[in-house]
Design a protein around this motif. Structure first.
Motif, PDB file in Angstrom:
ATOM      1  N   ILE A   1       0.849  -1.211   0.000  1.00  0.00           N
ATOM      2  CA  ILE A   1       0.000   0.000   0.000  1.00  0.00           C
ATOM      3  C   ILE A   1       0.874   1.246   0.000  1.00  0.00           C
ATOM      4  O   ILE A   1       1.654   1.461   0.931  1.00  0.00           O
TER       5      ILE A   1
ATOM      6  N   TYR B   1      -6.440  -1.295  -5.567  1.00  0.00           N
ATOM      7  CA  TYR B   1      -5.539  -2.449  -5.446  1.00  0.00           C
ATOM      8  C   TYR B   1      -6.248  -3.724  -5.913  1.00  0.00           C
ATOM      9  O   TYR B   1      -7.465  -3.828  -5.806  1.00  0.00           O
TER      10      TYR B   1
ATOM     11  N   ASP C   1      -2.825   0.824  -8.240  1.00  0.00           N
ATOM     12  CA  ASP C   1      -1.699   1.221  -7.381  1.00  0.00           C
ATOM     13  C   ASP C   1      -0.929   0.028  -6.815  1.00  0.00           C
ATOM     14  O   ASP C   1       0.187   0.196  -6.311  1.00  0.00           O
ATOM     15  N   GLY C   2      -1.544  -1.131  -6.850  1.00  0.00           N
ATOM     16  CA  GLY C   2      -0.830  -2.287  -6.325  1.00  0.00           C
ATOM     17  C   GLY C   2      -1.544  -3.582  -6.670  1.00  0.00           C
ATOM     18  O   GLY C   2      -2.776  -3.606  -6.816  1.00  0.00           O
TER      19      GLY C   2
END
Ligand SMILES: C[S@@+](CC[C@H](N)C(=O)[O-])C[C@H]1O[C@@H](n2cnc3c(N)ncnc32)[C@H](O)[C@@H]1O
Length: 299
Positions: free
Chosen positions: A20, A27, A96-97
């Motif tokens: 994170i 995500y 983002d992930g």
């Protein structure tokens, strides 16, 4: 869903810390299993949005019920290799992930009817998804002795592969091998017991990898998954045997050399002894995390 065995997530704290980077980010848990990692992440980061993907229909049914009232989680069935298509269908360009926790879940490992288990006898199935055509039964009963030996040697790293393949081919001349215990007993009779681990463990690992094309899928998926990360986005991968870990390690090293980003785990992260004693199935877990971009090329 009753009787679903929940998985204890490996290295959950380290995953959260390294994955994170933006608290309001998007995500993907691309191997959501029983939602162990997903639930902890969604709870800890209520401002973030999480997409949970799994290839297994049974897991997805469980996840859909578990997260039905959780507003920052959406569950989708699919192969992590198809992440570009999955995100495209949701009109999401990049995230983002992304987390990949490879291997099998506790539920899959222990459910007799799924055919992964040496301890709980069931049909020789081993498919992650019922949509896949080839089962372990087909491999065991149709491949040539040489093909079987090759799979057992390469994917199980089992040095007695030839002897085991020969015994399988001899046995199936009498009748096909149908269940996990028939195969496990045959391997045990062929190579004998030594140590605490069942002598068929490596053979089962090999057949599972071959049935699900696990290594080819991972190899094909990593570059596709990487494209879906924003600049600064992270890819976290937990692997459970050296064959998977080698693929991940090599991709991360090459990406870094090509200036595509940075390895956040120069040294692989492993569970503590305390975690292993509380959750023995985490003992072989290895976590590697890569951060995209940061001054490097974006593709
Ligand atoms: C080790 S478990 C994940 C456990 C999960 N992290 C948790 O905490 O509950 C691995 C999961 O990956 C799923 N899986 C395996 N191959 C997959 C693939 N190609 N695409 C999506 N999911 C996959 C399996 O069905 C299984 O549920």
């Amino acid at each position: 869903m009753t009787n679903y065995i929940e998985h204890k997530p490996a290295m959950a704290k380290q995953v959260a810390e390294l994955l994170i980077n933006i608290e309001e980010g998007i995500y993907v848990d691309a191997t959501a299993g029983s939602g162990g990692h997903l639930g902890l992440l969604a709870n800890t980061y209520p401002e973030a949005f999480f997409i949970g993907v799994d290839i297994d229909h049974e897991a997805v049914q469980f996840l859909a019920e578990k997260f039905a009232s959780v507003t920052n989680v959406r569950i989708i069935r699919g192969n992590y290799a198809d992440l570009p298509e999955i995100l495209h269908s949701m009109e999401i360009a990049q995230v983002d992930g992304i987390l990949l926790d490879l291997g099998i879940s506790m539920h899959q490992a222990l459910s007799a009817q799924r055919g992964f288990s040496i301890k709980n006898p069931g049909p020789l199935d081993m498919r992650f998804s019922v949509d896949q055509k080839v089962t372990a039964y087909e491999l065991v009963n149709s491949l040539s002795e040489e093909q079987l030996a090759d799979i057992i040697y390469r994917y199980g790293e089992e040095r007695r592969a030839r002897k085991i393949a020969k015994a399988v081919v001899e046995a199936r001349k009498v009748k096909p091998l149908e269940t996990t215990d028939e195969l496990a007993d045959l391997v045990a009779r062929t190579v004998g017991y030594s140590g605490r681990i069942h002598p068929a463990t490596r053979v089962f690992q090999a057949l599972r990898i071959a049935t699900n094309r696990e290594l080819d899928n991972l190899q094909e998926a990593l570059p596709r998954i990487f494209q879906m990360l924003k600049d600064g986005g992270r890819l976290a991968v937990i692997s459970y045997h050296s064959l998977e870990d080698r693929i991940v390690k090599q991709f991360f090293k090459t990406w870094e050399e090509e200036g595509k980003g940075l390895r956040l785990t120069k040294k692989v992260v492993k569970p503590s002894l305390e975690e292993i004693s509380e959750n023995p199935s985490s003992r072989s877990a290895k976590l590697r995390v890569f951060m995209k971009g940061v001054g490097g090329n974006e593709n």
